[in-house]
Write an enzyme that holds these catalytic residues in place. Structure first.
Site, PDB file in Angstrom:
ATOM      1  N   ARG A 187       0.835  -1.199   0.000  1.00  0.00           N
ATOM      2  CA  ARG A 187       0.000   0.000   0.000  1.00  0.00           C
ATOM      3  C   ARG A 187       0.872   1.253   0.000  1.00  0.00           C
ATOM      4  NH1 ARG A 187      -3.738  -1.140   4.977  1.00  0.00           N
ATOM      5  NH2 ARG A 187      -4.498   0.983   4.556  1.00  0.00           N
ATOM      6  N   CYS A 248      -0.473   6.909   8.359  1.00  0.00           N
ATOM      7  CA  CYS A 248      -0.932   5.619   7.810  1.00  0.00           C
ATOM      8  C   CYS A 248      -2.006   5.963   6.783  1.00  0.00           C
ATOM      9  CB  CYS A 248      -1.447   4.688   8.918  1.00  0.00           C
ATOM     10  SG  CYS A 248      -2.735   5.400   9.961  1.00  0.00           S
ATOM     11  N   ARG A 249      -3.139   5.320   6.831  1.00  0.00           N
ATOM     12  CA  ARG A 249      -4.234   5.695   5.931  1.00  0.00           C
ATOM     13  C   ARG A 249      -5.209   6.669   6.581  1.00  0.00           C
ATOM     14  NH1 ARG A 249      -8.580   2.112   3.033  1.00  0.00           N
ATOM     15  NH2 ARG A 249     -10.474   3.317   3.321  1.00  0.00           N
ATOM     16  N   LYS A 250      -5.558   6.399   7.847  1.00  0.00           N
ATOM     17  CA  LYS A 250      -6.556   7.254   8.513  1.00  0.00           C
ATOM     18  C   LYS A 250      -6.200   7.559   9.961  1.00  0.00           C
ATOM     19  CE  LYS A 250      -9.552   3.146   8.997  1.00  0.00           C
ATOM     20  NZ  LYS A 250     -10.857   2.588   8.624  1.00  0.00           N
ATOM     21  N   GLY A 251      -4.933   7.450  10.313  1.00  0.00           N
ATOM     22  CA  GLY A 251      -4.504   7.826  11.647  1.00  0.00           C
ATOM     23  C   GLY A 251      -4.727   6.769  12.710  1.00  0.00           C
ATOM     24  N   VAL A 252      -4.922   5.518  12.318  1.00  0.00           N
ATOM     25  CA  VAL A 252      -5.150   4.444  13.286  1.00  0.00           C
ATOM     26  C   VAL A 252      -3.867   3.646  13.523  1.00  0.00           C
ATOM     27  CG1 VAL A 252      -6.401   2.293  13.754  1.00  0.00           C
ATOM     28  CG2 VAL A 252      -7.619   4.287  12.871  1.00  0.00           C
ATOM     29  N   THR A 253      -3.371   2.956  12.489  1.00  0.00           N
ATOM     30  CA  THR A 253      -2.167   2.147  12.714  1.00  0.00           C
ATOM     31  C   THR A 253      -0.936   3.024  12.917  1.00  0.00           C
ATOM     32  OG1 THR A 253      -1.821   1.816  10.332  1.00  0.00           O
ATOM     33  CG2 THR A 253      -3.083   0.139  11.513  1.00  0.00           C
ATOM     34  N   SER A 275      -3.751  11.695   7.729  1.00  0.00           N
ATOM     35  CA  SER A 275      -2.936  10.672   7.083  1.00  0.00           C
ATOM     36  C   SER A 275      -3.136  10.620   5.564  1.00  0.00           C
ATOM     37  CB  SER A 275      -3.168   9.315   7.761  1.00  0.00           C
ATOM     38  OG  SER A 275      -2.433   9.232   8.966  1.00  0.00           O
TER      39      SER A 275
END
Length: 297
Positions: A187, A248-253, A275
């Site tokens: 990704r 990351c993609r949305k601030g989670v991982t 992100s």
């Protein structure tokens, strides 16, 4: 780096089981199930109602976010966060323990850990090994929903732990912060699609380093040791003595990066909340790096 005593970011399943058995859950100790799964896979709230750690409340990440934002999983306001966690019986004096039911051992729990910290609450820990290992070790579960007495929580946003689009854009020139992306290599490179995404190509912010968050976890779902985590950062030439932004993609991982660094003694990692999702939709094309070919299957 200024030396400071860090609150324990991890608690063991054994410690939590003993706390449950000793009747310590209450205003001073609250447990949150922060599970979330992609639509059409597992149902987090349904699973919580079927079985959870005794005394745990369900923390719904979909409810505790800025629903008015066009971007994914953005932080709620101070007032909204304070109201939400106050209803879960959490005050500024509460030790909060967060877990989730992901098969990896931990997925969304570090996000909630970071949310408490970014709103000024330091006494928060992640259950090391998650619900996966709680079950594996045979600790008690219940289907009885938790109904804690509401408490008063005052949230104060710590802006040092949060970065905005404008700040990350400025950092491309100033390079004051190292930028680390927690998504999978495919990704990040743009060779694999973003899951469950419409109109979002994979790729990464120019100048960011890739450290997939799964590398911080053992096969059994526990956090790796601080020594192993330090070695991972060193292998990527990420200097923990210098400022760091996680994305990351949305601030989670991205919060897994913040947690891993914290376990290495670095408590000041900032998370870019918008992100890649925000960056893809807002940033100049030359700041987006991707091998993705539009129209490919």
């Amino acid at each position: 780096m200024v030396h400071q005593v860090l609150y324990r970011a991890l608690v063991s399943t054994k410690w939590l089981a003993e706390s449950v058995r000793a009747g310590k859950l209450g205003p001073g100790l609250r447990v949150l199930d922060a599970s979330w799964y992609s639509p059409g896979t597992r149902e987090a709230r349904k699973e919580y109602l079927e079985r959870h750690v005794p005394g745990a409340s369900f923390f719904d990440i979909e409810e505790c976010r800025n629903a008015a934002s066009p971007y994914e999983m953005m932080l709620p306001s101070e007032a909204d966060f304070a109201h939400y966690v106050g209803r879960l019986g959490i005050s500024n004096q509460t030790h909060v323990v967060v877990y989730d039911g992901d098969h990896l051992g931990s997925f969304y729990a570090p996000r909630v850990w970071w949310m408490f910290r970014v709103f000024g609450h330091r006494t928060v820990s992640v259950l090391n090994g998650g619900f996966r290992n709680w079950l594996k070790e045979g600790h008690p579960v219940t289907s009885e929903p938790s109904r804690p007495e509401p408490a008063n929580f005052e949230a104060t946003l710590d802006r040092s732990l949060l970065k905005t689009y404008e700040q990350v854009l400025e950092n491309l020139e100033s390079k004051r912060f190292q930028l680390v992306d927690a998504r999978s290599q495919g990704r990040y490179l743009g060779t694999e699609p973003e899951p469950d995404a419409v109109g979002l190509d994979p790729g990464h912010i120019r100048g960011s380093v890739n450290m997939p968050f799964v590398d911080f976890l053992t096969e059994d779902g526990f956090e790796k040791s601080p020594e192993e985590l330090r070695a991972l950062f060193e292998a990527k030439k990420v200097n923990l003595a210098q400022p760091l932004i996680a994305t990351c993609r949305k601030g989670v991982t991205a919060c897994h990066i913040a947690l891993a660094a914290y376990l290495c003694g670095k408590p000041d990692v900032a998370v870019y909340d918008g992100s890649w999702f925000e960056w893809f939709h807002r940033a100049p094309p030359e700041t987006r790096v991707s091998q993705w070919q539009r129209g490919k299957a």
